[in-house]
Design a protein around this motif. Structure first.
Motif, PDB file in Angstrom:
ATOM      1  N   PHE A  92     -29.292 -29.850 -31.528  1.00  0.00           N
ATOM      2  CA  PHE A  92     -30.086 -28.618 -31.521  1.00  0.00           C
ATOM      3  C   PHE A  92     -31.334 -28.860 -32.371  1.00  0.00           C
ATOM      4  N   GLU A  93     -32.440 -28.205 -32.003  1.00  0.00           N
ATOM      5  CA  GLU A  93     -33.682 -28.420 -32.753  1.00  0.00           C
ATOM      6  C   GLU A  93     -33.851 -27.413 -33.891  1.00  0.00           C
ATOM      7  N   ILE A  94     -33.409 -26.184 -33.647  1.00  0.00           N
ATOM      8  CA  ILE A  94     -33.509 -25.157 -34.690  1.00  0.00           C
ATOM      9  C   ILE A  94     -32.117 -24.600 -34.955  1.00  0.00           C
ATOM     10  N   ILE A  95     -31.607 -24.871 -36.165  1.00  0.00           N
ATOM     11  CA  ILE A  95     -30.293 -24.335 -36.540  1.00  0.00           C
ATOM     12  C   ILE A  95     -30.541 -23.282 -37.631  1.00  0.00           C
ATOM     13  N   ILE A  96     -30.241 -22.047 -37.307  1.00  0.00           N
ATOM     14  CA  ILE A  96     -30.503 -20.966 -38.274  1.00  0.00           C
ATOM     15  C   ILE A  96     -29.194 -20.534 -38.940  1.00  0.00           C
ATOM     16  N   VAL A  97     -29.180 -20.574 -40.259  1.00  0.00           N
ATOM     17  CA  VAL A  97     -27.963 -20.229 -41.004  1.00  0.00           C
ATOM     18  C   VAL A  97     -28.143 -18.872 -41.680  1.00  0.00           C
ATOM     19  N   ASP A  98     -27.279 -17.928 -41.313  1.00  0.00           N
ATOM     20  CA  ASP A  98     -27.310 -16.588 -41.911  1.00  0.00           C
ATOM     21  C   ASP A  98     -26.340 -16.576 -43.091  1.00  0.00           C
ATOM     22  N   THR A  99     -26.789 -16.152 -44.245  1.00  0.00           N
ATOM     23  CA  THR A  99     -25.894 -16.113 -45.407  1.00  0.00           C
ATOM     24  C   THR A  99     -25.590 -14.659 -45.772  1.00  0.00           C
ATOM     25  N   SER A 100     -24.669 -14.465 -46.703  1.00  0.00           N
ATOM     26  CA  SER A 100     -24.319 -13.080 -47.019  1.00  0.00           C
ATOM     27  C   SER A 100     -25.290 -12.470 -48.022  1.00  0.00           C
ATOM     28  N   GLY A 101     -25.326 -11.149 -48.012  1.00  0.00           N
ATOM     29  CA  GLY A 101     -26.167 -10.436 -48.971  1.00  0.00           C
ATOM     30  C   GLY A 101     -25.282  -9.724 -49.970  1.00  0.00           C
ATOM     31  N   ARG A 102     -25.888  -9.122 -50.972  1.00  0.00           N
ATOM     32  CA  ARG A 102     -25.146  -8.291 -51.917  1.00  0.00           C
ATOM     33  C   ARG A 102     -25.960  -7.023 -52.108  1.00  0.00           C
ATOM     34  N   HIS A 103     -25.346  -6.048 -52.762  1.00  0.00           N
ATOM     35  CA  HIS A 103     -26.088  -4.807 -52.985  1.00  0.00           C
ATOM     36  C   HIS A 103     -27.274  -5.013 -53.906  1.00  0.00           C
ATOM     37  N   ARG A 104     -27.099  -5.900 -54.848  1.00  0.00           N
ATOM     38  CA  ARG A 104     -28.230  -6.166 -55.735  1.00  0.00           C
ATOM     39  C   ARG A 104     -28.215  -7.642 -56.114  1.00  0.00           C
ATOM     40  N   GLN A 105     -29.309  -8.052 -56.768  1.00  0.00           N
ATOM     41  CA  GLN A 105     -29.376  -9.450 -57.173  1.00  0.00           C
ATOM     42  C   GLN A 105     -28.296  -9.707 -58.217  1.00  0.00           C
ATOM     43  N   GLU A 106     -27.371 -10.566 -57.914  1.00  0.00           N
ATOM     44  CA  GLU A 106     -26.326 -10.841 -58.894  1.00  0.00           C
ATOM     45  C   GLU A 106     -25.955 -12.325 -58.858  1.00  0.00           C
ATOM     46  N   LYS A 107     -25.296 -12.730 -59.930  1.00  0.00           N
ATOM     47  CA  LYS A 107     -25.054 -14.152 -60.125  1.00  0.00           C
ATOM     48  C   LYS A 107     -24.256 -14.774 -58.964  1.00  0.00           C
ATOM     49  N   ASP A 108     -23.227 -14.063 -58.506  1.00  0.00           N
ATOM     50  CA  ASP A 108     -22.386 -14.597 -57.434  1.00  0.00           C
ATOM     51  C   ASP A 108     -23.195 -14.948 -56.191  1.00  0.00           C
ATOM     52  N   LEU A 109     -24.081 -14.011 -55.864  1.00  0.00           N
ATOM     53  CA  LEU A 109     -24.909 -14.209 -54.666  1.00  0.00           C
ATOM     54  C   LEU A 109     -25.775 -15.452 -54.823  1.00  0.00           C
ATOM     55  N   PHE A 110     -26.419 -15.560 -55.984  1.00  0.00           N
ATOM     56  CA  PHE A 110     -27.308 -16.694 -56.199  1.00  0.00           C
ATOM     57  C   PHE A 110     -26.537 -18.020 -56.237  1.00  0.00           C
ATOM     58  N   ASP A 111     -25.361 -18.006 -56.863  1.00  0.00           N
ATOM     59  CA  ASP A 111     -24.561 -19.244 -56.905  1.00  0.00           C
ATOM     60  C   ASP A 111     -24.189 -19.684 -55.489  1.00  0.00           C
ATOM     61  N   GLU A 112     -23.769 -18.705 -54.701  1.00  0.00           N
ATOM     62  CA  GLU A 112     -23.360 -19.018 -53.333  1.00  0.00           C
ATOM     63  C   GLU A 112     -24.547 -19.576 -52.524  1.00  0.00           C
ATOM     64  N   MET A 113     -25.700 -18.949 -52.723  1.00  0.00           N
ATOM     65  CA  MET A 113     -26.907 -19.397 -52.017  1.00  0.00           C
ATOM     66  C   MET A 113     -27.210 -20.859 -52.318  1.00  0.00           C
ATOM     67  N   VAL A 114     -27.134 -21.184 -53.608  1.00  0.00           N
ATOM     68  CA  VAL A 114     -27.448 -22.552 -54.025  1.00  0.00           C
ATOM     69  C   VAL A 114     -26.438 -23.544 -53.444  1.00  0.00           C
ATOM     70  N   GLN A 115     -25.152 -23.140 -53.438  1.00  0.00           N
ATOM     71  CA  GLN A 115     -24.120 -24.046 -52.888  1.00  0.00           C
ATOM     72  C   GLN A 115     -24.340 -24.295 -51.392  1.00  0.00           C
ATOM     73  N   ILE A 116     -24.693 -23.221 -50.681  1.00  0.00           N
ATOM     74  CA  ILE A 116     -24.924 -23.405 -49.228  1.00  0.00           C
ATOM     75  C   ILE A 116     -26.150 -24.300 -49.024  1.00  0.00           C
ATOM     76  N   GLN A 117     -27.160 -24.041 -49.824  1.00  0.00           N
ATOM     77  CA  GLN A 117     -28.374 -24.869 -49.719  1.00  0.00           C
ATOM     78  C   GLN A 117     -28.042 -26.344 -49.914  1.00  0.00           C
ATOM     79  N   GLU A 118     -27.214 -26.615 -50.914  1.00  0.00           N
ATOM     80  CA  GLU A 118     -26.854 -28.014 -51.174  1.00  0.00           C
ATOM     81  C   GLU A 118     -26.060 -28.603 -50.010  1.00  0.00           C
ATOM     82  N   ALA A 119     -25.210 -27.749 -49.407  1.00  0.00           N
ATOM     83  CA  ALA A 119     -24.367 -28.249 -48.318  1.00  0.00           C
ATOM     84  C   ALA A 119     -25.155 -28.506 -47.030  1.00  0.00           C
ATOM     85  N   VAL A 120     -26.102 -27.629 -46.700  1.00  0.00           N
ATOM     86  CA  VAL A 120     -26.778 -27.787 -45.393  1.00  0.00           C
ATOM     87  C   VAL A 120     -28.180 -28.398 -45.502  1.00  0.00           C
ATOM     88  N   GLN A 121     -28.683 -28.528 -46.708  1.00  0.00           N
ATOM     89  CA  GLN A 121     -30.011 -29.137 -46.934  1.00  0.00           C
ATOM     90  C   GLN A 121     -31.064 -28.574 -45.970  1.00  0.00           C
TER      91      GLN A 121
END
Ligand SMILES: Nc1nc2c(ncn2[C@@H]2O[C@H](COP(=O)(O)OP(=O)(O)OP(=O)(O)O)[C@@H](O)[C@H]2O)c(=O)[nH]1
Length: 531
Positions: A184-213
């Motif tokens: 596939f040429e364009i792979i779009i990854v949808d991640t989860s949101g939270r009600h507000r900016q919180e540590k869990d959300l940001f940690d998860e974002m960074v982990q997914i980023q590291e996994a899918v580059q």
């Protein structure tokens, strides 16, 4: 204040001034004040507004203008340029390439419109020939995968997700690996949101980023938060260094102007804006066309892109028009193409002056009238559809039969036939024009599309009276676009756009002519058909 209202208010302030017989410094100051008030009400940061005020005043410098200067034009131009500066992030986004796998990851708060925008974007790339797909890494919100699945199925986009796996990183990795293998040429990854900016959300974002580059991380921001967009985008940037932003809900958002200018001030490229809930309600963001549209001057580039993405089938009609023919079936095909283009109000925003022309008519009313016209065509026999309509004049009982069959009135059938006659007359006149257009396009060898678009936009704007507003002469525009068959075809700078195939099968000239013709169509704002 909805964006459209903001544009109208700025437009009115400039028009009032440039039309005023006393174009003096006091009146000019009044205009600047009104523009600034409108921007502040749209939640634009007060510092940005103050800087815009200073720049406008400095650039026009009312008391030191040499006599020969056209003050009206100067004011229009300065206001336009300053508004462009206000929303210009001065940063180029990443551009995907064909034949290569690219991962785009979405981040943002819950409800900002991530899932909807992921599908819109996948469809957008798919319509432009990229093999696109979706991965749902939102395991936080129950139902997120089902929502993505539903959207993706509707848009015919392959997707990946899991109802059982709870680790978003694992799902993201698995999905991306699978689609990479499938080239596939364009792979779009949808991640989860939270009600507000919180540590869990940001940690998860960074982990997914590291996994899918990802090649690009896009943050989705809801326009309704106005200038708070700046703080939110900064917080996300610190956690997940995203490369671009999509601002959603600019359609109804009171504070859309505020959000766009706040993000632009952080020099982060805004790649798209969401303009509605429908799959096609995604527009590429570019400062100049955005301001142009805001001020009712149209967005020709957006219109061309939108029409291209619809993959309308125009071949038969174009062949007909090239030989000076326009049957009732051609009219029916054009009507259904117009229906496919989305709400009429959206189309109107892209065509200079058309929203003024349609003033007062809502989408529902317009859509209903279009549908009734299609019902009329659908109640005709094949022979009638392929005809030039004269058989209805010779045998008026045909009109009664069609009216009964379609659940409309004889008057509506008559109106449709009148509309058709008008268009058939135009097609006859266009015969030479279309051939010349094709020739000119051939001579140019395709030309430079960007330049052609820019030239076209410029010509349209000059007809629209620039930011001074006012309705351009649509008749003149139609003539110019179609070559009118009189003056010997389209100017070369428009040929690439208007020529057959210059827009992927869609002929701009005929479309604009259709739009112009809509003035006289029942329910399209024209006087004749309205009851
Ligand atoms: N009017 C309008 N509504 C939009 C737009 N984009 C998204 N929406 C709506 O906003 C709501 C939330 O959108 P979602 O895509 O579910 O939001 P999300 O960010 O994925 O939410 P989570 O998955 O919970 O994080 C839905 O009702 C969408 O239809 C837009 O551009 N305009």
């Amino acid at each position: 204040m909805v964006l459209q209202d903001l544009g109208r208010r700025i437009n009115a302030a400039v028009s009032d001034l440039t039309r005023s017989p006393n174009l003096d410094e006091k009146a000019f100051d009044g205009m600047v004040k009104e523009i600034c008030n409108a921007l502040i009400e749209a939640d634009v940061n007060i510092k940005l507004v103050a800087s815009l005020r200073t720049s406008i005043k400095r650039s026009v410098n009312f008391s030191h203008q040499p006599p020969g200067v056209n003050k009206k034009r100067l004011i229009q131009k300065v206001v336009f340029d300053e508004l462009v500066k206000l929303v210009d992030p001065h940063a180029e986004p990443f551009k995907p390439r064909k034949g290569k796998t690219q991962v785009i990851m979405f981040v943002g708060l819950q409800g900002s419109g991530k899932t909807t925008t992921c599908t819109k974007l996948a469809r957008w790339y798919q319509a432009r020939g990229f093999k696109s797909c979706l991965v749902c890494a939102d395991t936080f919100r129950a139902g997120a995968f089902d929502q993505l699945k539903q959207n993706a199925t509707k848009a015919k986009i392959p997707y990946f997700g899991s109802h059982t796996e709870t680790d978003p990183v694992a799902v993201a990795r698995e999905g991306v690996d699978k689609f990479k293998k499938e080239r596939f040429e364009i792979i779009i990854v949808d991640t989860s949101g939270r009600h507000r900016q919180e540590k869990d959300l940001f940690d998860e974002m960074v982990q997914i980023q590291e996994a899918v580059q990802p090649d690009q991380t896009i943050m989705v921001l809801d326009a309704t938060i106005g200038q708070a967009a700046e703080a939110q985008s900064r917080a996300f940037k610190e956690a997940a260094d995203f490369g671009a932003i999509v601002i959603t809900k600019t359609d109804g958002a009171a504070a859309g102007g505020g959000a766009i200018s706040a993000v632009a001030a952080t020099h982060t490229p805004i790649v798209f804006i969401g303009t509605g809930e429908h799959m096609l309600d995604l527009e590429r963001f570019s400062p100049q066309p955005f301001v142009s549209k805001l001020l009712g001057m149209g967005d020709v580039q957006g219109l061309v892109e939108h029409v291209q993405s619809l993959k309308l089938d125009q071949k038969d009609t174009m062949k007909h028009i090239a030989s000076g023919i326009f049957t009732i079936k051609d009219l029916r095909d054009q009507l259904s193409n117009i229906m496919k283009m989305g709400p009429l109000s959206k189309m109107a925003g892209m065509i200079p002056g058309l929203s003024n022309m349609m003033g007062g008519m809502d989408d529902e009313e317009g859509g209903l009238k279009l549908k009734r016209m299609i019902y009329i065509c659908d109640s005709m026999t094949e022979k009638e559809l392929e005809s030039d309509g004269k058989m209805f004049v010779d045998q008026p009982t045909r009109m009664t039969r069609v009216a009964h069959g379609s659940g409309t009135s004889v008057r509506e059938v008559e109106e449709l036939l009148t509309q058709h006659r008008m268009m058939a007359g135009m097609a006859k006149k266009m015969k030479g024009g279309v051939q010349n257009m094709a020739k000119a396009q051939g001579a140019m060898g395709g030309g430079n599309r960007q330049q052609q678009l820019a030239a076209m936009q410029k010509r349209m704007q000059s007809m629209g009276g620039a930011s001074g507003g006012g309705m351009p002469d649509l008749g003149a525009m139609m003539k110019m676009l179609g070559g009118g068959g009189r003056g010997g075809g389209m100017p070369p700078d428009l040929a690439g756009l208007g020529g057959m195939g210059g827009m992927g099968g869609m002929d701009m000239a005929s479309m604009m002519k259709m739009m112009g013709g809509m003035g006289g169509m029942p329910g399209m704002g024209g006087g004749r058909g309205r009851r």
